[in-house]
Motif scaffolding. Structure first.
Motif, PDB file in Angstrom:
ATOM      1  N   CYS A 118       0.844  -1.271  -0.170  1.00 10.65           N
ATOM      2  CA  CYS A 118       0.045  -0.067   0.044  1.00 10.65           C
ATOM      3  C   CYS A 118       0.920   1.353   0.016  1.00 10.65           C
ATOM      4  O   CYS A 118       1.611   1.468   1.019  1.00 10.65           O
ATOM      5  CB  CYS A 118      -1.135   0.108   1.268  1.00 10.65           C
ATOM      6  N   CYS A 178      -7.841   0.175   1.484  1.00  3.72           N
ATOM      7  CA  CYS A 178      -6.750   1.161   1.524  1.00  3.72           C
ATOM      8  C   CYS A 178      -7.075   2.258   0.527  1.00  3.72           C
ATOM      9  O   CYS A 178      -6.910   3.433   0.661  1.00  3.72           O
ATOM     10  CB  CYS A 178      -5.446   0.733   1.418  1.00  3.72           C
ATOM     11  N   GLU A 179      -7.531   1.885  -0.589  1.00  6.62           N
ATOM     12  CA  GLU A 179      -8.025   2.933  -1.634  1.00  6.62           C
ATOM     13  C   GLU A 179      -8.955   2.270  -2.379  1.00  6.62           C
ATOM     14  O   GLU A 179      -9.213   1.064  -2.641  1.00  6.62           O
ATOM     15  CB  GLU A 179      -6.677   3.016  -2.483  1.00  6.62           C
ATOM     16  N   CYS A 187       1.000   1.647   5.208  1.00  8.52           N
ATOM     17  CA  CYS A 187       0.678   0.749   6.119  1.00  8.52           C
ATOM     18  C   CYS A 187       1.768  -0.606   6.128  1.00  8.52           C
ATOM     19  O   CYS A 187       1.844  -1.305   7.168  1.00  8.52           O
ATOM     20  CB  CYS A 187      -0.847   0.204   6.218  1.00  8.52           C
ATOM     21  N   CYS A 216      -1.517   4.710   2.317  1.00  5.68           N
ATOM     22  CA  CYS A 216      -1.584   4.781   3.555  1.00  5.68           C
ATOM     23  C   CYS A 216      -0.299   4.339   4.357  1.00  5.68           C
ATOM     24  O   CYS A 216       0.066   4.469   5.606  1.00  5.68           O
ATOM     25  CB  CYS A 216      -2.858   4.186   4.151  1.00  5.68           C
ATOM     26  N   TYR A 268      -7.307  -3.518  -1.224  1.00  7.24           N
ATOM     27  CA  TYR A 268      -7.788  -3.979   0.094  1.00  7.24           C
ATOM     28  C   TYR A 268      -6.758  -4.999   0.875  1.00  7.24           C
ATOM     29  O   TYR A 268      -6.186  -5.617   0.094  1.00  7.24           O
ATOM     30  CB  TYR A 268      -9.207  -4.498   0.236  1.00  7.24           C
ATOM     31  N   GLU A 269      -6.848  -5.134   2.283  1.00  7.86           N
ATOM     32  CA  GLU A 269      -6.052  -6.005   2.988  1.00  7.86           C
ATOM     33  C   GLU A 269      -7.037  -7.242   3.161  1.00  7.86           C
ATOM     34  O   GLU A 269      -7.727  -7.361   3.872  1.00  7.86           O
ATOM     35  CB  GLU A 269      -5.832  -5.581   4.349  1.00  7.86           C
TER      36      GLU A 269
END
Length: 78
Positions: A2, A41-42, A7, A5, A56-57
């Motif tokens: 990512c 995340c986006e 992360c 962000c 996404y995670e």
């Protein structure tokens, strides 16, 4: 990873086909609905393609929950 962000998590991506979007407000509504999900995340909506690209995670949010967020915002997932 990512980049938005920072992360450091490995992310999955998915493209969702969406019906019912016609303007900038629709774009913002779908992006906002997706970004409220923990693990997303986006989210970037393309009005011309009637789709959204979501990063996404995996394990934190499911594809089904992502689709449900679009439906809850008032649009149809194809």
């Amino acid at each position: 990873m990512c980049e938005n962000c920072n992360c450091g998590k490995e992310l999955q991506t998915m493209t969702i086909s969406i019906e019912g979007m016609s303007c900038g407000h629709c774009k913002k509504a779908v992006e906002a609905a997706l970004k409220t999900l923990d693990g997303v995340c986006e989210a970037e909506v393309n009005l011309d393609a009637n789709s959204a690209l979501v990063a996404y995670e995996k394990g934190k949010v499911t594809e089904e929950k992502i689709k449900d967020a679009v439906v809850s915002a008032g649009y149809e997932v194809k």
